[in-house]
Design a protein around this motif. Structure first.
Motif, PDB file in Angstrom:
ATOM      1  N   GLU A 178       0.828  -1.195   0.000  1.00  0.00           N
ATOM      2  CA  GLU A 178       0.000   0.000   0.000  1.00  0.00           C
ATOM      3  C   GLU A 178       0.870   1.256   0.000  1.00  0.00           C
ATOM      4  OE1 GLU A 178      -2.530  -0.264   3.349  1.00  0.00           O
ATOM      5  OE2 GLU A 178      -3.745  -1.893   2.516  1.00  0.00           O
ATOM      6  N   HIS A 179       1.978   1.201   0.740  1.00  0.00           N
ATOM      7  CA  HIS A 179       2.895   2.350   0.777  1.00  0.00           C
ATOM      8  C   HIS A 179       3.453   2.634  -0.611  1.00  0.00           C
ATOM      9  CE1 HIS A 179       5.957   5.126   2.128  1.00  0.00           C
ATOM     10  NE2 HIS A 179       6.867   4.385   1.502  1.00  0.00           N
ATOM     11  N   THR A 180       3.830   1.566  -1.335  1.00  0.00           N
ATOM     12  CA  THR A 180       4.358   1.725  -2.696  1.00  0.00           C
ATOM     13  C   THR A 180       3.323   2.336  -3.616  1.00  0.00           C
ATOM     14  OG1 THR A 180       5.795  -0.181  -2.370  1.00  0.00           O
ATOM     15  CG2 THR A 180       5.400   0.524  -4.630  1.00  0.00           C
ATOM     16  N   ASN A 181       2.089   1.859  -3.497  1.00  0.00           N
ATOM     17  CA  ASN A 181       1.025   2.384  -4.347  1.00  0.00           C
ATOM     18  C   ASN A 181       0.788   3.866  -4.073  1.00  0.00           C
ATOM     19  OD1 ASN A 181       0.551  -0.018  -5.650  1.00  0.00           O
ATOM     20  ND2 ASN A 181      -0.994  -0.719  -4.189  1.00  0.00           N
ATOM     21  N   ARG A 182       0.806   4.254  -2.770  1.00  0.00           N
ATOM     22  CA  ARG A 182       0.616   5.664  -2.437  1.00  0.00           C
ATOM     23  C   ARG A 182       1.763   6.517  -3.005  1.00  0.00           C
ATOM     24  NH1 ARG A 182      -1.124   3.567   2.562  1.00  0.00           N
ATOM     25  NH2 ARG A 182       0.949   3.917   3.480  1.00  0.00           N
ATOM     26  N   LYS A 183       2.960   5.995  -2.930  1.00  0.00           N
ATOM     27  CA  LYS A 183       4.116   6.719  -3.444  1.00  0.00           C
ATOM     28  C   LYS A 183       4.015   6.909  -4.948  1.00  0.00           C
ATOM     29  CE  LYS A 183       9.146   6.562  -3.678  1.00  0.00           C
ATOM     30  NZ  LYS A 183      10.361   5.774  -3.364  1.00  0.00           N
ATOM     31  N   LEU A 184       3.655   5.847  -5.653  1.00  0.00           N
ATOM     32  CA  LEU A 184       3.534   5.933  -7.104  1.00  0.00           C
ATOM     33  C   LEU A 184       2.400   6.863  -7.492  1.00  0.00           C
ATOM     34  CD1 LEU A 184       4.123   2.168  -7.984  1.00  0.00           C
ATOM     35  CD2 LEU A 184       5.701   4.063  -8.305  1.00  0.00           C
TER      36      LEU A 184
ATOM     37  N   LYS B 214       1.421   9.389  -5.837  1.00  0.00           N
ATOM     38  CA  LYS B 214       1.907  10.747  -5.588  1.00  0.00           C
ATOM     39  C   LYS B 214       2.786  11.223  -6.731  1.00  0.00           C
ATOM     40  CE  LYS B 214       4.240  13.489  -2.039  1.00  0.00           C
ATOM     41  NZ  LYS B 214       4.920  13.473  -0.720  1.00  0.00           N
ATOM     42  N   GLU B 215       3.615  10.328  -7.265  1.00  0.00           N
ATOM     43  CA  GLU B 215       4.466  10.688  -8.404  1.00  0.00           C
ATOM     44  C   GLU B 215       3.612  11.135  -9.584  1.00  0.00           C
ATOM     45  OE1 GLU B 215       6.855   7.342  -9.264  1.00  0.00           O
ATOM     46  OE2 GLU B 215       8.318   7.727  -7.687  1.00  0.00           O
ATOM     47  N   LEU B 216       2.571  10.391  -9.852  1.00  0.00           N
ATOM     48  CA  LEU B 216       1.700  10.715 -10.979  1.00  0.00           C
ATOM     49  C   LEU B 216       1.025  12.069 -10.770  1.00  0.00           C
ATOM     50  CD1 LEU B 216       0.414   9.897 -13.643  1.00  0.00           C
ATOM     51  CD2 LEU B 216      -1.310   8.619 -12.356  1.00  0.00           C
ATOM     52  N   LYS B 217       0.562  12.320  -9.563  1.00  0.00           N
ATOM     53  CA  LYS B 217      -0.108  13.587  -9.280  1.00  0.00           C
ATOM     54  C   LYS B 217       0.846  14.764  -9.419  1.00  0.00           C
ATOM     55  CE  LYS B 217      -3.808  11.938  -6.248  1.00  0.00           C
ATOM     56  NZ  LYS B 217      -4.406  11.978  -4.889  1.00  0.00           N
ATOM     57  N   ILE B 218       2.044  14.602  -8.872  1.00  0.00           N
ATOM     58  CA  ILE B 218       3.036  15.693  -8.969  1.00  0.00           C
ATOM     59  C   ILE B 218       3.401  15.943 -10.428  1.00  0.00           C
ATOM     60  CG2 ILE B 218       5.390  16.387  -8.391  1.00  0.00           C
ATOM     61  CD1 ILE B 218       5.102  14.858  -5.780  1.00  0.00           C
ATOM     62  N   GLY B 219       3.608  14.848 -11.187  1.00  0.00           N
ATOM     63  CA  GLY B 219       3.931  14.985 -12.600  1.00  0.00           C
ATOM     64  C   GLY B 219       2.838  15.697 -13.372  1.00  0.00           C
ATOM     65  N   LEU B 220       1.592  15.310 -13.125  1.00  0.00           N
ATOM     66  CA  LEU B 220       0.460  15.953 -13.801  1.00  0.00           C
ATOM     67  C   LEU B 220       0.370  17.434 -13.422  1.00  0.00           C
ATOM     68  CD1 LEU B 220      -2.344  13.237 -13.510  1.00  0.00           C
ATOM     69  CD2 LEU B 220      -1.335  14.121 -15.624  1.00  0.00           C
ATOM     70  N   PHE B 221       0.619  17.731 -12.156  1.00  0.00           N
ATOM     71  CA  PHE B 221       0.548  19.123 -11.699  1.00  0.00           C
ATOM     72  C   PHE B 221       1.610  19.979 -12.385  1.00  0.00           C
ATOM     73  CE2 PHE B 221       2.160  22.360  -8.707  1.00  0.00           C
ATOM     74  CZ  PHE B 221       1.035  23.174  -8.644  1.00  0.00           C
TER      75      PHE B 221
ATOM     76  N   ILE C 281       2.824   4.320 -24.654  1.00  0.00           N
ATOM     77  CA  ILE C 281       2.410   5.633 -24.150  1.00  0.00           C
ATOM     78  C   ILE C 281       3.380   6.122 -23.087  1.00  0.00           C
ATOM     79  CG2 ILE C 281       0.641   6.837 -22.802  1.00  0.00           C
ATOM     80  CD1 ILE C 281      -1.456   5.199 -24.285  1.00  0.00           C
ATOM     81  N   VAL C 282       3.779   5.212 -22.208  1.00  0.00           N
ATOM     82  CA  VAL C 282       4.762   5.558 -21.179  1.00  0.00           C
ATOM     83  C   VAL C 282       6.067   5.992 -21.829  1.00  0.00           C
ATOM     84  CG1 VAL C 282       6.153   4.666 -19.280  1.00  0.00           C
ATOM     85  CG2 VAL C 282       3.738   4.024 -19.467  1.00  0.00           C
ATOM     86  N   ASN C 283       6.525   5.228 -22.816  1.00  0.00           N
ATOM     87  CA  ASN C 283       7.768   5.569 -23.505  1.00  0.00           C
ATOM     88  C   ASN C 283       7.627   6.861 -24.304  1.00  0.00           C
ATOM     89  OD1 ASN C 283      10.056   3.250 -23.522  1.00  0.00           O
ATOM     90  ND2 ASN C 283       8.037   2.352 -23.202  1.00  0.00           N
ATOM     91  N   PHE C 284       6.426   7.150 -24.768  1.00  0.00           N
ATOM     92  CA  PHE C 284       6.182   8.392 -25.494  1.00  0.00           C
ATOM     93  C   PHE C 284       6.388   9.593 -24.571  1.00  0.00           C
ATOM     94  CE2 PHE C 284       3.351  11.807 -26.902  1.00  0.00           C
ATOM     95  CZ  PHE C 284       3.733  11.950 -28.225  1.00  0.00           C
TER      96      PHE C 284
ATOM     97  N   ASN D  36       9.282  13.113 -16.321  1.00  0.00           N
ATOM     98  CA  ASN D  36       9.755  11.829 -15.817  1.00  0.00           C
ATOM     99  C   ASN D  36       8.838  11.281 -14.726  1.00  0.00           C
ATOM    100  OD1 ASN D  36      11.954  11.743 -17.533  1.00  0.00           O
ATOM    101  ND2 ASN D  36      13.340  12.705 -16.083  1.00  0.00           N
ATOM    102  N   LEU D  37       8.367  12.154 -13.836  1.00  0.00           N
ATOM    103  CA  LEU D  37       7.421  11.709 -12.814  1.00  0.00           C
ATOM    104  C   LEU D  37       6.118  11.238 -13.439  1.00  0.00           C
ATOM    105  CD1 LEU D  37       7.884  14.416 -10.018  1.00  0.00           C
ATOM    106  CD2 LEU D  37       8.549  12.011  -9.918  1.00  0.00           C
ATOM    107  N   LEU D  38       5.661  11.962 -14.449  1.00  0.00           N
ATOM    108  CA  LEU D  38       4.436  11.571 -15.149  1.00  0.00           C
ATOM    109  C   LEU D  38       4.609  10.222 -15.826  1.00  0.00           C
ATOM    110  CD1 LEU D  38       1.585  12.274 -16.110  1.00  0.00           C
ATOM    111  CD2 LEU D  38       2.597  13.509 -18.026  1.00  0.00           C
ATOM    112  N   GLY D  39       5.759  10.027 -16.483  1.00  0.00           N
ATOM    113  CA  GLY D  39       6.020   8.750 -17.143  1.00  0.00           C
ATOM    114  C   GLY D  39       6.114   7.603 -16.158  1.00  0.00           C
ATOM    115  N   ASP D  40       6.803   7.823 -15.043  1.00  0.00           N
ATOM    116  CA  ASP D  40       6.927   6.777 -14.024  1.00  0.00           C
ATOM    117  C   ASP D  40       5.568   6.440 -13.414  1.00  0.00           C
ATOM    118  OD1 ASP D  40       9.623   6.570 -14.416  1.00  0.00           O
ATOM    119  OD2 ASP D  40      10.163   7.936 -12.776  1.00  0.00           O
ATOM    120  N   GLY D  41       4.775   7.482 -13.148  1.00  0.00           N
ATOM    121  CA  GLY D  41       3.448   7.243 -12.592  1.00  0.00           C
ATOM    122  C   GLY D  41       2.548   6.495 -13.554  1.00  0.00           C
ATOM    123  N   LEU D  42       2.595   6.883 -14.826  1.00  0.00           N
ATOM    124  CA  LEU D  42       1.789   6.193 -15.834  1.00  0.00           C
ATOM    125  C   LEU D  42       2.187   4.736 -15.971  1.00  0.00           C
ATOM    126  CD1 LEU D  42       1.549   8.859 -18.703  1.00  0.00           C
ATOM    127  CD2 LEU D  42      -0.328   7.949 -17.343  1.00  0.00           C
TER     128      LEU D  42
END
Length: 281
Positions: free
Chosen positions: A3-9, A11-18, A203-206, A265-271
Motif C-alpha cells: 500500500e505504501h508503494t502504491n501511495r508513493k507511485l 503521488k508521483e503521478l499527481k506531482i507529474g500531472l501538476f 504511451i509511457v515511452n512516449f 519523468n514523474l508523469l512517465g513513471d506514474g503512468l
C-alpha cells in the motif's frame, strides 16, 4: 508495504500531472498572447530586442530580467517553451510511429526485410545519439526541419526495441495463435490485437521520449546546432558568456528546464505503474 508503494507511485503521478499542467497552461497563455493580443496568427508577436535594456536584473517590468539583446527573458523563455514542446511532440509522435512499424516487422517479419530492420535498429541504437545528431545536423544544416529529421532518426530505434519485445510477447499468446488458425489476416491481427496490447507501454515511452527530445534539443542548442534562436540550449549558451554579469539567466533557465524534465519523468513513471500491463497486481 504494497500500500505504501502504491501511495508513493500515485503521488508521483499527481506531482507529474501538476507540473506538466503548469507548463501547458503557460504555453497556452503565451500562444494566446502572442497570436491574439500582442500579435496575430499571420504575424505573431516575438520578443523585441532593445539594446538599452541589455542585461537588466529582474524587476516589476521584467520579472525574469533581460538577455544580452535587451529582450524580456520571460518572453524569450516562453517562446522557447512553445518551440521545445512543439518539436518534442512532433518528433516523438513520428519516431513512435516508425518504431512501432519497424519493431513489429522485426518481431514478425521474415527474410531480408526483417534482417535489415533489425540491423538498422541495432546500429543506430548502439551509437551515442548525440554524436549521430551532431553528424546529421552538420550535413542537413541548422534549421528546425533539419533538427526534426535528426531527432527522428536517432529516436525511433528505442521505440522499435520496446515494440519488438511487446509484440513478441503478445504474438506468443494462445488466443493470437487461435486467431491465425481461423484465418485472421496479419494486418487485422496487428491493428485489432497487437497494437492495443502494446499501446500502454508505448504511451509511457512516449511521455519519457518527449523528455529525452527536450534534453537532446537543448544539448544541440547549447553546442550551436539548435533549430531556433529561442532554443533553451542556445539561451543557456548565451547565459554562460555573461555568467558573472547576469547569473539569473542561467539560474532561471536551469530551474525551468529541470522542472519540466522532472515533471515529465514523474508523469512517465506514474503512468507506467497504472497502465503498464506487466505491473504486478
Amino acid at each position: 508495504m504494497k500500500e505504501h508503494t502504491n501511495r508513493k507511485l500515485n503521488k508521483e503521478l499527481k506531482i507529474g500531472l501538476f507540473l506538466i499542467s503548469l507548463f501547458v497552461i503557460w504555453a497556452i497563455a503565451w500562444t494566446v498572447y502572442s497570436n491574439f493580443i500582442a500579435g496575430s496568427i499571420s504575424s505573431p508577436y516575438l520578443p523585441i530586442a532593445t539594446i538599452s535594456n541589455e542585461l537588466l536584473s529582474p524587476s516589476s517590468l521584467f520579472p525574469l530580467g533581460t538577455d544580452i539583446y535587451g529582450r524580456s527573458l520571460l518572453e524569450v523563455i516562453s517562446e522557447g517553451l512553445i518551440y521545445s514542446l512543439t518539436l518534442a511532440i512532433i518528433v516523438s509522435f513520428i519516431a513512435a510511429a516508425i518504431g512501432i512499424i519497424i519493431g513489429y516487422i522485426t518481431a514478425e517479419g521474415r527474410g531480408f526485410l526483417k534482417y535489415f530492420c533489425d540491423l538498422s535498429t541495432n546500429l543506430i541504437f548502439i551509437f551515442p545519439s548525440i554524436l549521430i545528431a551532431i553528424m546529421v545536423m552538420s550535413v542537413v544544416g541548422q534549421s528546425m526541419s533539419g533538427l526534426i529529421v535528426t531527432m527522428i532518426f536517432t529516436g525511433w530505434p528505442s521505440y522499435a526495441k520496446v515494440a519488438r519485445g511487446e509484440a513478441q510477447r503478445v504474438l506468443s499468446l494462445s488466443y493470437v495463435e487461435s486467431a491465425r488458425a481461423v484465418g485472421v489476416s496479419e494486418t487485422r491481427l496487428f491493428l485489432k490485437t497487437v497494437l492495443p496490447s502494446i499501446l500502454p507501454v508505448l504511451i509511457v515511452n512516449f511521455v519519457l521520449g518527449i523528455s529525452g527530445v527536450i534534453v537532446s534539443e537543448a544539448t544541440l542548442g547549447f553546442l550551436g546546432l539548435g533549430g531556433s534562436e529561442y532554443s533553451w540550449g542556445n539561451l543557456l549558451s548565451m547565459g554562460k558568456t555573461v555568467l558573472l554579469e547576469a547569473p539569473y539567466i542561467v539560474v532561471f533557465l536551469s530551474v525551468i528546464l529541470g522542472t519540466l524534465i522532472i515533471g515529465l519523468n514523474l508523469l512517465g513513471d506514474g503512468l507506467r505503474d497504472f497502465i503498464d500491463p506487466r505491473k504486478s497486481s
